[in-house]
Design an enzyme around this catalytic site. Structure first.
Site, PDB file in Angstrom:
ATOM      1  CB  CYS A 180     -30.532  46.637  43.938  1.00 22.77           C
ATOM      2  SG  CYS A 180     -31.296  47.991  43.273  1.00 22.77           S
ATOM      3  CB  CYS A 204     -28.672  46.225  39.243  1.00 27.99           C
ATOM      4  SG  CYS A 204     -29.014  47.568  40.421  1.00 27.99           S
ATOM      5  CD  GLU A 221     -34.323  45.710  42.913  1.00 21.94           C
ATOM      6  OE1 GLU A 221     -34.681  47.011  42.617  1.00 21.94           O
ATOM      7  OE2 GLU A 221     -33.715  45.201  42.116  1.00 21.94           O
ATOM      8  CG  HIS A 259     -32.837  50.694  40.850  1.00 25.95           C
ATOM      9  ND1 HIS A 259     -31.759  49.833  40.498  1.00 25.95           N
ATOM     10  CD2 HIS A 259     -32.582  51.864  40.010  1.00 25.95           C
ATOM     11  CE1 HIS A 259     -30.973  50.428  39.456  1.00 25.95           C
ATOM     12  NE2 HIS A 259     -31.493  51.521  39.051  1.00 25.95           N
TER      13      HIS A 259
END
EC number: 3.5.4.33
Length: 155
Positions: free
Chosen positions: A92, A89, A61, A59
């Site tokens: 993260c 999420c 992040e 992801h």
């Protein structure tokens, strides 16, 4: 800060949106992130790369956290600020807490998979090691539109 002057707030959501668009152009879910160092410099920027890297943890992040930690040779990023186009999420959010990021600014809320204000609410959990300051809704319309357009084109 110096000489008694307060630093002027500057949003880096425009750069996060560019990273999200680049992710969309690669066929990835359009999420972009920018990590800002305490001095205001961009420490890292990335868009999602889960498909490209065959890595469900890639992801935006996570990618910026990995890049900044690697560059610093440290596992913590206190006094760093994270800008991300979509509410992080739970995975993260846990990484953000573990790295002790100071502030999180995000654009669109994620009722389905969010881990900050929705769902798991990771930073509010008693086992969270750290709770950053959270600011939601920066460039929210632009961030949400990019996601809606991306998914609409795939239906």
């Amino acid at each position: 800060m110096g000489q008694g002057k307060a630093m002027q707030f500057k949003s880096h959501m425009d750069l996060a949106l560019k990273e999200a668009q680049a992710a969309a152009d690669r066929g990835e879910v359009p999420v972009g992130a920018v990590l800002v160092a305490p001095n205001g410099d961009i420490a890292a920027q990335a868009g999602n790369r889960t498909r490209e890297l065959n890595d469900p943890t890639a992801h935006a992040e996570i990618l910026v956290i990995r890049a900044a930690c690697d560059a610093l040779g440290a596992e913590r990023l206190p006094d760093y600020d994270l800008y991300v186009t979509l509410e992080p999420c739970a995975m993260c959010a846990a990484a953000i807490a573990a790295t002790r990021i100071r502030r999180v600014y995000y654009g669109a809320s994620d009722p389905k998979s969010g881990g900050v204000a929705q769902g798991a609410c990771v930073f509010d959990h008693p086992q969270s090691h750290h709770s950053p300051e959270v600011y939601e809704g920066l460039a929210e319309e632009d961030c949400a539109k990019m996601l809606k357009d991306f998914f609409a084109a795939r239906r």
